[in-house]
Structure formats: C-alpha cells, structure tokens
Design a protein around this motif. Structure first.
Motif, PDB file in Angstrom:
ATOM      1  N   VAL A 310      27.076  33.563  -4.484  1.00  0.00           N
ATOM      2  CA  VAL A 310      27.964  32.448  -5.092  1.00  0.00           C
ATOM      3  C   VAL A 310      29.435  32.980  -5.498  1.00  0.00           C
ATOM      4  O   VAL A 310      29.634  34.180  -5.989  1.00  0.00           O
ATOM      5  CB  VAL A 310      27.212  32.027  -6.447  1.00  0.00           C
ATOM      6  N   VAL A 311      30.403  32.173  -4.907  1.00  0.00           N
ATOM      7  CA  VAL A 311      31.744  32.624  -5.455  1.00  0.00           C
ATOM      8  C   VAL A 311      32.480  31.411  -6.199  1.00  0.00           C
ATOM      9  O   VAL A 311      32.708  30.329  -5.820  1.00  0.00           O
ATOM     10  CB  VAL A 311      32.849  32.780  -4.021  1.00  0.00           C
ATOM     11  N   ARG A 312      32.680  31.697  -7.541  1.00  0.00           N
ATOM     12  CA  ARG A 312      33.187  30.782  -8.475  1.00  0.00           C
ATOM     13  C   ARG A 312      34.511  30.461  -8.373  1.00  0.00           C
ATOM     14  O   ARG A 312      35.037  29.678  -9.159  1.00  0.00           O
ATOM     15  CB  ARG A 312      32.644  31.225  -9.828  1.00  0.00           C
ATOM     16  N   THR A 313      35.331  31.449  -7.660  1.00  0.00           N
ATOM     17  CA  THR A 313      37.029  31.365  -7.745  1.00  0.00           C
ATOM     18  C   THR A 313      37.425  30.550  -6.924  1.00  0.00           C
ATOM     19  O   THR A 313      38.315  29.743  -7.123  1.00  0.00           O
ATOM     20  CB  THR A 313      37.606  32.864  -7.472  1.00  0.00           C
ATOM     21  N   VAL A 314      36.816  30.017  -6.053  1.00  0.00           N
ATOM     22  CA  VAL A 314      37.287  29.192  -4.827  1.00  0.00           C
ATOM     23  C   VAL A 314      37.138  27.512  -5.450  1.00  0.00           C
ATOM     24  O   VAL A 314      36.105  27.151  -5.715  1.00  0.00           O
ATOM     25  CB  VAL A 314      36.411  29.306  -3.571  1.00  0.00           C
ATOM     26  N   LYS A 315      38.375  27.152  -5.337  1.00  0.00           N
ATOM     27  CA  LYS A 315      38.539  25.668  -5.774  1.00  0.00           C
ATOM     28  C   LYS A 315      38.985  24.753  -4.534  1.00  0.00           C
ATOM     29  O   LYS A 315      38.655  23.515  -4.795  1.00  0.00           O
ATOM     30  CB  LYS A 315      39.388  25.897  -6.807  1.00  0.00           C
ATOM     31  N   VAL A 316      39.527  25.178  -3.636  1.00  0.00           N
ATOM     32  CA  VAL A 316      40.045  24.169  -2.596  1.00  0.00           C
ATOM     33  C   VAL A 316      39.322  25.156  -1.171  1.00  0.00           C
ATOM     34  O   VAL A 316      39.381  26.176  -0.861  1.00  0.00           O
ATOM     35  CB  VAL A 316      41.529  24.405  -2.416  1.00  0.00           C
ATOM     36  N   LEU A 317      38.509  24.074  -0.388  1.00  0.00           N
ATOM     37  CA  LEU A 317      37.889  24.402   0.881  1.00  0.00           C
ATOM     38  C   LEU A 317      38.306  23.520   2.038  1.00  0.00           C
ATOM     39  O   LEU A 317      38.177  22.064   1.783  1.00  0.00           O
ATOM     40  CB  LEU A 317      36.460  24.454   0.517  1.00  0.00           C
ATOM     41  N   ALA A 318      38.677  23.924   2.984  1.00  0.00           N
ATOM     42  CA  ALA A 318      38.717  23.245   4.206  1.00  0.00           C
ATOM     43  C   ALA A 318      37.771  23.509   5.248  1.00  0.00           C
ATOM     44  O   ALA A 318      37.686  24.503   5.525  1.00  0.00           O
ATOM     45  CB  ALA A 318      40.364  23.362   4.738  1.00  0.00           C
ATOM     46  N   ILE A 319      36.988  22.646   5.826  1.00  0.00           N
ATOM     47  CA  ILE A 319      36.073  22.842   6.893  1.00  0.00           C
ATOM     48  C   ILE A 319      36.234  22.018   8.235  1.00  0.00           C
ATOM     49  O   ILE A 319      36.875  20.771   7.881  1.00  0.00           O
ATOM     50  CB  ILE A 319      34.511  22.676   6.317  1.00  0.00           C
ATOM     51  N   ARG A 320      35.699  22.584   9.273  1.00  0.00           N
ATOM     52  CA  ARG A 320      35.834  21.769  10.478  1.00  0.00           C
ATOM     53  C   ARG A 320      34.427  21.710  10.895  1.00  0.00           C
ATOM     54  O   ARG A 320      33.695  22.567  11.199  1.00  0.00           O
ATOM     55  CB  ARG A 320      36.656  22.721  11.431  1.00  0.00           C
ATOM     56  N   MET A 321      34.177  20.391  11.177  1.00  0.00           N
ATOM     57  CA  MET A 321      32.689  20.166  11.459  1.00  0.00           C
ATOM     58  C   MET A 321      32.605  19.274  12.781  1.00  0.00           C
ATOM     59  O   MET A 321      33.254  18.292  12.900  1.00  0.00           O
ATOM     60  CB  MET A 321      31.960  19.210  10.421  1.00  0.00           C
ATOM     61  N   GLU A 322      32.060  19.693  13.797  1.00  0.00           N
ATOM     62  CA  GLU A 322      31.628  19.166  15.059  1.00  0.00           C
ATOM     63  C   GLU A 322      31.016  17.715  14.837  1.00  0.00           C
ATOM     64  O   GLU A 322      31.195  16.733  15.425  1.00  0.00           O
ATOM     65  CB  GLU A 322      31.076  19.996  16.068  1.00  0.00           C
ATOM     66  N   THR A 323      30.002  17.788  13.900  1.00  0.00           N
ATOM     67  CA  THR A 323      29.378  16.550  13.568  1.00  0.00           C
ATOM     68  C   THR A 323      29.211  16.727  11.980  1.00  0.00           C
ATOM     69  O   THR A 323      28.896  17.639  11.229  1.00  0.00           O
ATOM     70  CB  THR A 323      27.768  17.031  13.938  1.00  0.00           C
ATOM     71  N   LEU A 324      29.330  15.467  11.473  1.00  0.00           N
ATOM     72  CA  LEU A 324      29.422  15.445   9.906  1.00  0.00           C
ATOM     73  C   LEU A 324      28.070  15.795   9.407  1.00  0.00           C
ATOM     74  O   LEU A 324      26.799  15.049   9.824  1.00  0.00           O
ATOM     75  CB  LEU A 324      29.676  14.220   9.276  1.00  0.00           C
ATOM     76  N   ASN A 325      27.818  16.679   8.656  1.00  0.00           N
ATOM     77  CA  ASN A 325      26.528  17.411   7.999  1.00  0.00           C
ATOM     78  C   ASN A 325      26.533  17.210   6.665  1.00  0.00           C
ATOM     79  O   ASN A 325      27.128  18.432   6.067  1.00  0.00           O
ATOM     80  CB  ASN A 325      26.107  18.550   9.086  1.00  0.00           C
ATOM     81  N   VAL A 329      27.369  20.733   3.848  1.00  0.00           N
ATOM     82  CA  VAL A 329      28.330  20.767   2.832  1.00  0.00           C
ATOM     83  C   VAL A 329      27.937  21.057   1.612  1.00  0.00           C
ATOM     84  O   VAL A 329      28.147  21.521   0.624  1.00  0.00           O
ATOM     85  CB  VAL A 329      28.993  19.341   2.752  1.00  0.00           C
ATOM     86  N   ILE A 330      26.617  20.509   1.224  1.00  0.00           N
ATOM     87  CA  ILE A 330      25.896  20.666   0.053  1.00  0.00           C
ATOM     88  C   ILE A 330      25.605  22.337  -0.098  1.00  0.00           C
ATOM     89  O   ILE A 330      25.754  22.784  -1.390  1.00  0.00           O
ATOM     90  CB  ILE A 330      24.628  20.003  -0.198  1.00  0.00           C
ATOM     91  N   GLU A 331      25.216  22.895   0.774  1.00  0.00           N
ATOM     92  CA  GLU A 331      25.085  24.232   0.767  1.00  0.00           C
ATOM     93  C   GLU A 331      26.199  25.147   0.602  1.00  0.00           C
ATOM     94  O   GLU A 331      26.297  26.034  -0.380  1.00  0.00           O
ATOM     95  CB  GLU A 331      24.260  24.978   2.027  1.00  0.00           C
ATOM     96  N   LEU A 332      27.504  24.789   1.138  1.00  0.00           N
ATOM     97  CA  LEU A 332      28.496  25.016   0.673  1.00  0.00           C
ATOM     98  C   LEU A 332      29.073  25.018  -0.703  1.00  0.00           C
ATOM     99  O   LEU A 332      29.755  25.829  -1.465  1.00  0.00           O
ATOM    100  CB  LEU A 332      29.784  24.741   1.643  1.00  0.00           C
ATOM    101  N   MET A 333      28.806  23.763  -1.112  1.00  0.00           N
ATOM    102  CA  MET A 333      29.179  23.624  -2.544  1.00  0.00           C
ATOM    103  C   MET A 333      28.301  24.259  -3.470  1.00  0.00           C
ATOM    104  O   MET A 333      28.798  24.813  -4.633  1.00  0.00           O
ATOM    105  CB  MET A 333      28.935  21.883  -3.006  1.00  0.00           C
ATOM    106  N   LYS A 334      27.053  24.741  -3.171  1.00  0.00           N
ATOM    107  CA  LYS A 334      26.293  25.916  -3.929  1.00  0.00           C
ATOM    108  C   LYS A 334      26.868  27.181  -3.809  1.00  0.00           C
ATOM    109  O   LYS A 334      26.939  28.109  -4.876  1.00  0.00           O
ATOM    110  CB  LYS A 334      24.904  25.893  -3.401  1.00  0.00           C
ATOM    111  N   CYS A 338      32.547  26.085  -8.064  1.00  0.00           N
ATOM    112  CA  CYS A 338      33.760  25.308  -9.009  1.00  0.00           C
ATOM    113  C   CYS A 338      34.460  24.639  -8.131  1.00  0.00           C
ATOM    114  O   CYS A 338      35.853  24.477  -8.239  1.00  0.00           O
ATOM    115  CB  CYS A 338      34.213  26.558  -9.501  1.00  0.00           C
ATOM    116  N   LEU A 339      34.099  24.028  -6.894  1.00  0.00           N
ATOM    117  CA  LEU A 339      34.993  23.500  -5.918  1.00  0.00           C
ATOM    118  C   LEU A 339      35.418  22.313  -6.474  1.00  0.00           C
ATOM    119  O   LEU A 339      34.502  21.349  -6.796  1.00  0.00           O
ATOM    120  CB  LEU A 339      34.243  23.283  -4.542  1.00  0.00           C
TER     121      LEU A 339
END
Length: 462
Positions: A310-325, A329-334, A338-339
């Motif tokens: 868990v990393v609580r400092t990250v507030k801005v995240l950009a991701i590249r997905m070949e398929t919307l999944n 995204v939920i696992e990344l939010m975990k 603090c995103l």
C-alpha cells in the motif's frame, strides 16, 4: 464543441470567439507602448523568434527593442540562407542571451565549426536556456560549457557523451535537464546528473549506452524516461546497451515519476516519501509482463492479483489498458488508497466489466476518494458504460468525470446520460463532461523536459 452535465442535466457550453483588437470601451489607445523598455523587452523575449523580430514594425517606439531585449532564438529546420541569418542575428544583437534552440532539422546545413562559433557568440553570454542538437557522433562541444554557471534549462540532443571535453561538468544553477538521442555510458550519465546539485526535472528519451539509472538527489522533483534503447520510430537499436532498470534510491523531493513506453523496464522506488504522480502503468505488455514485475516500492512489488503493498502518497495515476478492466483498476485503488485523479487510456472493449455482484462487499467497506476521472476514446459501448457507471454510482467524492469522444452532439449525450445513470450519481456535485478535445496527454505527448514542470503532466488545457 463541449457539452457538460451539471446536477444531472445537460447544458451546452460552446466556446465563444473573442474579436481581437477590441477592448470593452472601444478605445484604441496604445497602453502597451507606454511601458518601460525593460518590461517590453521581457514581453518580446516570450514570443517566438519570428514574432519577436516583427515587433519592430509596430511603431517607432518598438524599433530598437528587439535588438536590446533578452535574446530568444529558435533555429528550426534551417536552410542555407537561414544559417546566414542566424549568424547575422548573433553578431548584431546587443541584448543578453535568454534562450537558444537548435533542433535536429537545423543541423543539415550547420557545420560543427559554425555551431561552435554560434555558441561562442557574445550575444549568448549569460544564457539561461539551451536546447541544442549536435549531430550524429559529434561530442559535446567544449564551448557549451561556458554557460555552465548560468544555465537553468539544458537539453542535449543527438551527440555522443562518451567523448571527454577535458573539463569537469558542473551546472550549479541547472534545474531542468533533457537528454535526447544520446549515447552515454552509465558512469558518465550518473556523473552528469550529479553535476547538477539543484536539479528538479530530468527527462531522458531515445538514449542508449546504459542499462541502469540510479537517482540519488536531494532536489529532484520529476523524472521521466521515454523509449530508451529505441530510435525515433520506436524500433530497438541493435548492438547497443539498453536500459533495463530505474532505481529511485533516495529522492526526498520526488513528486512525479513517469515511465513512458519502456518495455521490460523494472522500476524500483526505495525512498521517495513525497511521490504523488505516477504513470503510465500498463495492465499488460506485449511480451506478457504485467505490473507486478515492473514496479517495486521498497522491497514489495505491486501485485494486481492479490494485494501485496500500500502506497498512500500517490494521488495522481495514469494507466494504459489494452482492455478496460475494472478488476485491475480496483486493485490499483487498493494499492493507492489516497488516489484522487485517475487517467485511463484504453482501446479495446472486450470485457463486460460487470461489477454489481462481484464487488458488492467492496463497495460497502472501501472508500473511493477519486475526485477526477478521465477516460480516453469513449464510444459508448456497454462495456465502457458498465466501467464508468461503477464510479458514477459509488465515487462519493467525485467532482469531475471527462469522456473523450468522437462526437458530442446533444442526442448522443442524452442517451449516454441515461445509460450512465447520472441522476443516481453518488456525488451530487459531480460534473460530467463529454468533449471532442484530447484532454489526456498520451505517453508520446510528453516530449520536452519543460512538460515535467507542469502541476499535472497528464492533462491538457481543454
């Protein structure tokens, strides 16, 4: 055209055109020319070279200003006559040097002797910004180092830094460093970075000769690595040492970390307590590698299937997905609880992104703190609708959701509003904007070290 829904209802907001040259009272008084020479000189310096030179025809008051203003000289795609013109400008300009730019297309008719003469010109004394393309296999010119005590921004392009200039490198005032299409050894690269004690932004792209980058800097705020080991077309350079590892060992001020189009690059963040902006993470690379093999915080890798850190400092995240999944995204939010801002680039929509049964318990216990979401290439397929609806109905802190679309007519927007269930949104103050503008920067849109100095490097003005 741009259409925005506030409080669940559509309202059309078309951009207004403003008639230039008219003020509110209709007067024609030239207030700008009444400003002091020093202020006008600063204004001229902010203009492109051609526009700055043209200010001499505005009025007799302006005729002498361009020659004495701080010089902002851009040499782009020069022909033979233009090379002569640049030499004339440098020999006749009376003001101090502010910015000098020589692009790749400018060196065809520019010999190493001519370029060296330009860099030694008195018109460039006390230069603050230098963007110079040296040419294939040319070494870093020793005349460049005469600006070492004044440069704030320095972009080195198309040269071989393996050659020794015979002078120690030291840039005490440099805050932004760009390295483009450069061949440099790992030792020389680290020595160059270490020679900048107050460096804030570092951008390296299309460069070879090193397999690892280690960042130990008390001042650095932004780091971006783009397509190292490839040429400008994205093809790998055969017979060269390619970058495989980026290690942030000690960067107490680091806020932004961008990994742009670097296949097989392993990123380790050992100590970056202020890291807030991260991207572009990829759901899956073409060679089968996933996020868990590419990004490590401390000694723990991100694991999308099974939370490991868990990393609580990250507030801005950009991701590249070949398929919307949505699961990814939920696992990344975990991982980043603090995103606040999430930017998604996606192309395929094969996944159904059904979530009501699978994530029912998660919704009850997990606090989604997202305030801004941008989804690129939104068409309105049901897979996209299901994906977006999850956040519409469950993100209670949501303030703005932007959909990049091909068409934003009111009939299309009305249909999408019903499909997305905007009237049932969890955040009553949320706004939903459909725009044909490209609001989200692509990974290849970040092409200069100055882009790293933005508050949010992923979003355009739209």
């Amino acid at each position: 055209m741009e259409i925005e829904m506030e409080a669940g209802g559509p309202s059309s907001r078309r951009r207004r055109s403003v008639s230039p040259g008219k003020d509110e009272d209709g007067g024609g008084v030239d207030h700008i020319s009444a400003l002091p020479d020093a202020v006008l000189g600063e204004i001229i310096t902010l203009l492109p070279t051609k526009d700055g030179g043209r200010t001499r025809i505005l009025a007799s008051r302006w005729r002498h200003l361009w020659r004495s203003a701080p010089l902002n000289l851009e040499c782009r795609d020069l022909g033979q006559l233009a090379v002569v013109l640049v030499s004339h400008i440098l020999s006749s300009h009376q003001g101090p040097g502010r910015r000098f730019c020589i692009t790749q297309g400018s060196i065809i008719y520019t010999s190493a002797t001519t370029m060296d003469a330009w860099l030694r010109s008195a018109a460039l004394d006390n230069l603050q910004e230098l963007d110079v393309w040296y040419g294939p296999h040319r070494p870093l010119s020793a005349s460049t180092l005469r600006f070492s005590n004044t440069l704030r921004v320095f972009t080195i392009g198309g040269c071989d830094l393996a050659y020794n200039t015979g002078q120690p490198l030291h840039f005490p005032m440099l805050k932004q460093l760009g390295i483009e299409h450069v061949s440099v050894s790992e030792h020389s690269l680290h020595s160059l970075i270490a020679s900048c004690p107050i460096l804030e932004c570092l951008f390296i792209k299309y460069s070879v000769g090193f397999s690892s980058i280690r960042i130990n800097s008390p001042s650095i705020k932004s780091v971006a690595i783009s397509r190292c080991g490839t040429d400008g077309s994205g093809f790998h350079l055969v017979g060269q040492i390619h970058l495989h590892e980026l290690i942030i060992e000690n960067a107490p001020c680091l806020e932004t970390l961008l990994d742009l189009c670097n296949k097989c690059l392993h990123v380790s963040v050992v100590s970056a307590p202020k890291l807030e902006t991260l991207g572009f993470l990829s759901e899956q690379l073409s060679d089968g590698m996933d996020i868990s093999t590419r990004l490590v915080f401390g000694y723990t890798a991100i694991q999308v299937d099974g939370l490991a850190m868990v990393v609580r400092t990250v507030k801005v995240l950009a991701i590249r997905m070949e398929t919307l999944n949505l699961d990814v995204v939920i696992e990344l939010m975990k991982c980043f609880p603090c995103l606040e801002k999430l930017y998604i680039q996606g192309w395929s929509t094969r996944e159904n992104c059904l979530w009501r049964r699978k994530h029912r318990e998660l919704i009850k216990c997990f606090d989604i703190r997202l305030k801004t979401i941008v989804i690129s290439t939104y068409i309105g397929f049901w897979s996209e609708v299901n994906f977006a609806t999850f956040f519409v109905l469950n993100a209670k802190s949501l303030e703005l959701m932007i959909f990049e679309v091909n068409s934003s007519n009111e009939e299309f927007i009305s249909k999408e509003q019903k499909k997305l269930q905007l009237d049932n949104r969890a955040s009553r103050g949320a706004r939903f904007r459909f725009t044909t503008d490209r609001c989200l920067r692509g990974r290849l849109d970040i092409d200069h070290v100055r882009d790293l100095d933005l508050a949010d490097p992923f979003i355009r003005r739209c």
